[in-house]
Design an enzyme around this catalytic site. Sequence first.
Site, PDB file in Angstrom:
ATOM      1  N   ASP A  21       0.867  -1.186   0.000  1.00  0.00           N
ATOM      2  CA  ASP A  21       0.000   0.000   0.000  1.00  0.00           C
ATOM      3  C   ASP A  21       0.892   1.220   0.000  1.00  0.00           C
ATOM      4  O   ASP A  21       2.030   1.155   0.508  1.00  0.00           O
ATOM      5  CB  ASP A  21      -0.801   0.033   1.308  1.00  0.00           C
ATOM      6  CG  ASP A  21      -2.174  -0.602   1.188  1.00  0.00           C
ATOM      7  OD1 ASP A  21      -2.593  -0.933   0.079  1.00  0.00           O
ATOM      8  OD2 ASP A  21      -2.827  -0.752   2.242  1.00  0.00           O
TER       9      ASP A  21
ATOM     10  N   ASP B  24      -0.251   5.156   0.459  1.00  0.00           N
ATOM     11  CA  ASP B  24      -0.630   6.138   1.481  1.00  0.00           C
ATOM     12  C   ASP B  24      -0.836   5.450   2.826  1.00  0.00           C
ATOM     13  O   ASP B  24      -1.586   4.489   2.930  1.00  0.00           O
ATOM     14  CB  ASP B  24      -1.921   6.864   1.080  1.00  0.00           C
ATOM     15  CG  ASP B  24      -1.637   8.079   0.213  1.00  0.00           C
ATOM     16  OD1 ASP B  24      -0.927   8.991   0.676  1.00  0.00           O
ATOM     17  OD2 ASP B  24      -2.111   8.094  -0.942  1.00  0.00           O
TER      18      ASP B  24
END
Lengths: 255, 255
Positions: B36, B38
């Site tokens: 991932d 952010d």
Amino acid sequence: MLCSRIRTLRTMRQAVPLDCEKAKALLQSTDTFLFDCDGVLWNGGDVIKDANAVVNKLQELGKKVFLVTNNSTKTRDEYVAKCAKLGFNCNEPQVISTSYLTVQYLKSLHFDKKVYLVGSSGLSREMDAAGIRHLGEGPDVMEGNVFDGRLDHIRLDPEVGAVVVGFDSHISFNKILKASSYLKNPDVLFIATNRDERFPMEHIVCPGTGTMVTAVAVASGREPTIMGKPSREVFEALRRQHGLDPARTVMVGDK
Amino acid sequence: MLCSRIRTLRTMRQAVPLDCEKAKALLQSTDTFLFDCDGVLWNGGDVIKDANAVVNKLQELGKKVFLVTNNSTKTRDEYVAKCAKLGFNCNEPQVISTSYLTVQYLKSLHFDKKVYLVGSSGLSREMDAAGIRHLGEGPDVMEGNVFDGRLDHIRLDPEVGAVVVGFDSHISFNKILKASSYLKNPDVLFIATNRDERFPMEHIVCPGTGTMVTAVAVASGREPTIMGKPSREVFEALRRQHGLDPARTVMVGDK
């Protein structure tokens, strides 16, 4: 003549025409008629054939008649003006709009803070008439890139105690952001006029209030209290204010 | 050092720090790491401590690393530039963004019509690069009263064959209306980058793509094909293009 007109009424569960005997029995067992507006009494600016004559005749026979609409873009006096133009004998207390219900609901809670409004003049003018302060009406569009400046320009009013969402053709990112930001505070009320999804038109699909309400619900993670049909609030309000007997009340709708 | 850094990785089901033995076992059993972005590699413009060193070290050890983001506002080359700035050694094929996935998906269908786009330049530029024609980008606001003129000014392009919804800070009534109107035709595809509801910030709630997608879904009465996490499409695309073995792949996320 009434007999032929009343045939156009259809029972809620079975959409079948009433014969004359059934129409008479319906009249005998009913004190109050609630009418949907759009699609039942009129389509846009055009009266639906004989609907005005039926409504007026029912009143001559001593029946209570209410016009119930999820539309939050008009005030009650604007509805009365429309009724007069289309040949319906109706006055303001007979119009049960979601704008009116929203204001009545806030009054019942002795609400004295400000409303952040995602809606149009039907709501703001009903609020003005009731002395309820509000902000948010009209265009509010994002300038530049949303992630430049980290949204520091967004200002929230600490006096806001409720978010009200109705039909708003100015719905925008800023409006969804502000509504959701106010709703971060669990003490801020979340009220919606209705959740009608869309108004199908010939070539296009016009988004209904439900699209605006759902956008705010998704962003905020909260669910609103709904004022309009098919929520019970509309019937509860009628029972509170007019003492309707549900057993002797008929709703005339197109769904 | 890797040992201490890899401790910051947490397994998906249990958010507990890994001890050195478990970290080594994880490295031995894993060929591919999906990160991932952010909240895991960076927060906005700030790198998360040691995340760049971990990503770079994994690559030195011969592991495949992919950066997976639901964000559709940037193109892949913009991500590579961001990575370089924050000290991540990454190149374009390692960036799996929803803009990229959307374009790959359309290409896999041999899509040759136009896209009506509710989104921003991350999507439009990826489409441009792939030769996919599109319209709809940028502000499109309602002028005047929506019910005056019965929306006769709305023009639909008969060449549109897909509606793509990503993050769009210009979301508006006109855009929801046009997207839903195109979707009235069941042959028109409905694709959404992701359904993330919101980006919580300190004082405000920033609406996520999910708010825009849901508004169009409610108005149109249709459900989109989702490109981003947690949809399977992201993993299917990686499997198709890079032959990943799911049994030897770890996803590193913050949820």
